[in-house]
Scaffold this motif. Structure first.
Motif, mmCIF file in Angstrom:
data_model
loop_
_atom_site.group_PDB
_atom_site.id
_atom_site.type_symbol
_atom_site.label_atom_id
_atom_site.label_comp_id
_atom_site.label_asym_id
_atom_site.label_seq_id
_atom_site.Cartn_x
_atom_site.Cartn_y
_atom_site.Cartn_z
ATOM 1 N N ASP A 183 1.170 1.723 2.636
ATOM 2 C CA ASP A 183 0.180 0.846 3.286
ATOM 3 C C ASP A 183 -0.383 -0.139 2.266
ATOM 4 O OD1 ASP A 183 0.539 1.958 5.727
ATOM 5 O OD2 ASP A 183 -1.212 3.298 5.632
ATOM 6 N N ASP A 184 -0.728 0.385 1.077
ATOM 7 C CA ASP A 184 -1.273 -0.459 0.009
ATOM 8 C C ASP A 184 -0.280 -1.520 -0.405
ATOM 9 O OD1 ASP A 184 -3.668 0.666 -0.267
ATOM 10 O OD2 ASP A 184 -3.308 1.586 -2.259
ATOM 11 N N MET A 185 0.943 -1.077 -0.617
ATOM 12 C CA MET A 185 1.974 -1.985 -1.092
ATOM 13 C C MET A 185 2.221 -3.099 -0.085
ATOM 14 S SD MET A 185 5.888 -1.166 -1.485
ATOM 15 C CE MET A 185 6.545 -0.779 -3.004
ATOM 16 N N LEU A 186 2.350 -2.709 1.189
ATOM 17 C CA LEU A 186 2.643 -3.720 2.198
ATOM 18 C C LEU A 186 1.468 -4.665 2.384
ATOM 19 C CD1 LEU A 186 4.722 -1.718 4.834
ATOM 20 C CD2 LEU A 186 5.534 -3.280 3.075
ATOM 21 N N SER A 187 0.248 -4.136 2.217
ATOM 22 C CA SER A 187 -0.877 -5.064 2.410
ATOM 23 C C SER A 187 -0.959 -6.067 1.261
ATOM 24 C CB SER A 187 -2.191 -4.337 2.675
ATOM 25 O OG SER A 187 -2.591 -3.658 1.531
ATOM 26 N N THR A 188 -0.510 -5.677 0.066
ATOM 27 C CA THR A 188 -0.436 -6.664 -1.032
ATOM 28 C C THR A 188 0.478 -7.819 -0.624
ATOM 29 O OG1 THR A 188 -0.625 -4.874 -2.625
ATOM 30 C CG2 THR A 188 0.171 -6.978 -3.474
ATOM 31 N N TYR A 189 1.622 -7.479 -0.015
ATOM 32 C CA TYR A 189 2.557 -8.546 0.382
ATOM 33 C C TYR A 189 2.020 -9.358 1.553
ATOM 34 C CZ TYR A 189 5.809 -6.680 -2.967
ATOM 35 O OH TYR A 189 6.383 -6.291 -4.135
ATOM 36 N N GLU A 190 1.311 -8.671 2.468
ATOM 37 C CA GLU A 190 0.728 -9.407 3.598
ATOM 38 C C GLU A 190 -0.294 -10.422 3.098
ATOM 39 O OE1 GLU A 190 -0.610 -6.286 6.203
ATOM 40 O OE2 GLU A 190 1.469 -5.828 6.745
ATOM 41 N N GLU A 191 -1.089 -10.008 2.087
ATOM 42 C CA GLU A 191 -2.087 -10.937 1.535
ATOM 43 C C GLU A 191 -1.423 -12.168 0.922
ATOM 44 O OE1 GLU A 191 -4.521 -8.561 -1.060
ATOM 45 O OE2 GLU A 191 -5.126 -7.339 0.674
ATOM 46 N N LEU A 192 -0.216 -11.998 0.432
ATOM 47 C CA LEU A 192 0.515 -13.141 -0.125
ATOM 48 C C LEU A 192 1.136 -14.013 0.953
ATOM 49 C CD1 LEU A 192 2.378 -11.363 -3.058
ATOM 50 C CD2 LEU A 192 0.553 -13.056 -3.262
ATOM 51 N N GLY A 193 1.035 -13.567 2.204
ATOM 52 C CA GLY A 193 1.566 -14.363 3.305
ATOM 53 C C GLY A 193 2.917 -13.898 3.825
ATOM 54 N N TYR A 194 3.407 -12.754 3.318
ATOM 55 C CA TYR A 194 4.678 -12.246 3.832
ATOM 56 C C TYR A 194 4.434 -11.369 5.052
ATOM 57 C CZ TYR A 194 6.708 -13.787 -0.579
ATOM 58 O OH TYR A 194 7.126 -14.545 -1.629
ATOM 59 N N ARG A 195 5.304 -11.506 6.061
ATOM 60 C CA ARG A 195 5.206 -10.624 7.222
ATOM 61 C C ARG A 195 5.807 -9.276 6.902
ATOM 62 N NH1 ARG A 195 6.585 -14.338 12.403
ATOM 63 N NH2 ARG A 195 6.979 -16.142 11.099
ATOM 64 N N THR A 196 5.250 -8.238 7.486
ATOM 65 C CA THR A 196 5.811 -6.899 7.298
ATOM 66 C C THR A 196 5.894 -6.210 8.661
ATOM 67 O OG1 THR A 196 3.697 -5.764 7.029
ATOM 68 C CG2 THR A 196 4.654 -6.717 5.049
ATOM 69 N N LEU A 197 6.851 -5.317 8.778
ATOM 70 C CA LEU A 197 7.008 -4.520 10.002
ATOM 71 C C LEU A 197 7.422 -3.115 9.598
ATOM 72 C CD1 LEU A 197 9.031 -6.787 12.486
ATOM 73 C CD2 LEU A 197 6.726 -5.898 12.858
ATOM 74 N N ARG A 198 7.105 -2.147 10.442
ATOM 75 C CA ARG A 198 7.484 -0.750 10.175
ATOM 76 C C ARG A 198 8.340 -0.250 11.327
ATOM 77 N NH1 ARG A 198 2.565 -1.895 8.085
ATOM 78 N NH2 ARG A 198 1.631 -0.602 6.453
ATOM 79 N N VAL A 199 9.488 0.352 11.013
ATOM 80 C CA VAL A 199 10.375 0.878 12.056
ATOM 81 C C VAL A 199 11.021 2.186 11.604
ATOM 82 C CG1 VAL A 199 11.025 -1.413 12.957
ATOM 83 C CG2 VAL A 199 12.417 -0.348 11.194
ATOM 84 N N CYS A 200 11.653 2.841 12.584
ATOM 85 C CA CYS A 200 12.470 4.006 12.269
ATOM 86 C C CYS A 200 13.754 3.791 13.056
ATOM 87 C CB CYS A 200 11.747 5.263 12.724
ATOM 88 S SG CYS A 200 12.779 6.702 12.626
ATOM 89 N N SER A 201 14.846 3.541 12.349
ATOM 90 C CA SER A 201 16.071 3.136 13.060
ATOM 91 C C SER A 201 16.559 4.243 13.986
ATOM 92 C CB SER A 201 17.165 2.743 12.077
ATOM 93 O OG SER A 201 17.686 3.883 11.456
ATOM 94 N N LYS A 202 16.116 5.483 13.746
ATOM 95 C CA LYS A 202 16.564 6.597 14.579
ATOM 96 C C LYS A 202 15.808 6.688 15.903
ATOM 97 C CE LYS A 202 18.902 9.019 11.214
ATOM 98 N NZ LYS A 202 19.064 10.144 10.311
ATOM 99 N N GLU A 203 14.655 5.998 15.984
ATOM 100 C CA GLU A 203 13.886 6.022 17.238
ATOM 101 C C GLU A 203 13.860 4.626 17.812
ATOM 102 O OE1 GLU A 203 9.979 7.535 16.310
ATOM 103 O OE2 GLU A 203 10.948 9.058 15.057
ATOM 104 N N GLU A 204 14.671 4.407 18.825
ATOM 105 C CA GLU A 204 14.785 3.058 19.352
ATOM 106 C C GLU A 204 13.439 2.514 19.827
ATOM 107 O OE1 GLU A 204 18.226 2.359 21.742
ATOM 108 O OE2 GLU A 204 17.833 0.195 21.624
ATOM 109 N N SER A 205 12.560 3.425 20.287
ATOM 110 C CA SER A 205 11.264 2.976 20.803
ATOM 111 C C SER A 205 10.422 2.310 19.717
ATOM 112 C CB SER A 205 10.509 4.159 21.391
ATOM 113 O OG SER A 205 10.304 5.132 20.381
ATOM 114 N N SER A 206 10.732 2.575 18.438
ATOM 115 C CA SER A 206 9.934 1.972 17.364
ATOM 116 C C SER A 206 10.379 0.546 17.053
ATOM 117 C CB SER A 206 10.046 2.814 16.089
ATOM 118 O OG SER A 206 11.309 2.601 15.481
#
Ligand code: GDP
Ligand code: ZN
Length: 347
Positions: A183-206
């Motif tokens: 969460d910390d790491m991704l929010s650092t990148y979000e603050e820089l303006g990069y988009r982030t997404l979280r998925v699990c390729s094994k669960e199509e619903s995600s």
């Protein structure tokens, strides 16, 4: 790279090969113009290159009908993703497969909105795909995503001027310790303006938000081996399973540099350009200017140091060190920047 001195015989051979190539190109042009004169080519149609085979390309028209196309001699080299204007020709029987295919001739290549380039076996940086909207950088808790490696991919994306998006896959493997760290790491990148997404390729619903994101865009998936790129592609492109499997199989045998990039349509919308070579994107030699350009928050301060040749190490009046001190540049990103520069001198 130092040029090897050629002996007379080698020079003569190369010259001969060049001449033969030129003759072949002329012959091809003649064949095509004979067809043209015979009125065998149809009206101009817009299409897109979906694969590349040596001297021919596979072009798809707006109805997704496919054509094996020759290229006019003056077109230069085309890559997967190129938008073209072509004229359909007669149908031909492919002896090896017994299929009939539509043929055509590419007349014009339209201007590219972006190019993804990488070194060829001779270390020349060459485009391998065109008109890409997004570089999807896939990371995972296992194999663990190190910030420094993510930054390397981001540097490569920034230098191609293609927007990267960071996709954390395998969220099912997150635990109470790793979740807050990511969460910390991704929010650092979000603050820089990069988009982030979280998925699990094994669960199509995600994958809902990710599918929406891919819709109407052309993307490539990059990232270190094992993060789940093939699994994601298998889930998103169920009907192409065989082809994707064949690709990763080829890469394991080390044939990756010769395997051509191909454009696929996601059933949920949007396109993917994929090849084993593209998946490795970003992990090659860069120069200092490219590294600086790749760190957008550092790049925009680099003109403000007191000394023009500032190394941003301990110089007084260094705008970048001041920003790190004030917390405006994250220490992690700054040390990553330094780390990448160090590896340049090691090479
Ligand atoms: P690639 O090298 O990036 O193409 O990665 P693969 O798709 O081959 O996946 C590497 C391994 O990770 C395989 O054993 C997959 O089954 C596994 N994997 C992929 N996605 C997930 C996921 O969402 N969760 C978990 N737990 N494993 C995954
Ligand atoms: Zn400085």
């Amino acid at each position: 790279m130092a040029k090897r001195k050629l002996n007379k015989r080698q020079a003569w051979r190369i010259e001969k090969i060049q001449q033969e190539k030129a003759q072949r190109a002329q012959r091809k042009e003649r064949d095509i113009s004979e067809q043209l004169n015979a009125g065998e080519l149809g009206e101009e149609i817009h299409g897109q290159v979906i694969a590349h085979f040596g001297t021919q390309v596979e072009v798809e028209d707006q109805n997704r009908d496919k054509y094996r196309c020759y290229l006019r001699a003056n077109l230069g080299s085309l890559v997967t993703g190129d938008k073209v204007v072509f004229r359909p020709g007669p149908e031909t029987l492919v002896v090896t497969t017994g299929e009939t295919v539509r043929t055509g001739v590419v007349e014009t290549v339209l201007e590219r909105s972006s190019e993804l380039s990488r070194p060829n076996p001779y270390n020349e940086i060459k485009p391998v795909a065109a008109n890409i909207d997004f570089i999807v950088l896939v990371i995972a808790p296992e194999p663990e995503a190190h910030a420094n490696l993510i930054d390397r991919y981001l540097v490569a994306a920034e230098n191609c001027y293609i927007e990267p998006i960071i996709l954390l896959n395998k969220t099912d493997l997150l635990n109470d310790v790793s979740r807050p760290r990511f969460d910390d790491m991704l929010s650092t990148y979000e603050e820089l303006g990069y988009r982030t997404l979280r998925v699990c390729s094994k669960e199509e619903s995600s994958l809902g938000e990710f599918k929406e994101f891919l819709n109407n865009r052309v993307s490539v998936f990059v990232g270190q081996s094992g993060v789940g790129k093939s699994s994601l592609i298998d889930t998103l492109l169920p009907e192409e399973e065989l082809k994707v499997g064949a690709l990763s199989h080829a890469s394991k045998k080390g044939r990756h540099t010769t395997t051509t990039a191909r454009l696929y349509h996601f059933p949920a919308g949007g396109d993917l350009i994929d090849s084993p070579g593209i998946r490795e994107f970003g992990l090659w030699h860069m120069n200092e200017d490219e590294v600086l350009h790749g760190f957008k928050e550092i790049r925009h301060l680099s003109g403000y140091c007191r000394f023009r040749d500032c190394n941003h190490e301990k110089e007084p009046g260094c705008a970048i060190l001041e920003a790190v001190e004030k917390g405006e540049i994250s220490e992690l990103r700054f040390s990553s920047y330094k780390r990448i520069l160090e590896t340049l001198t090691e090479l």
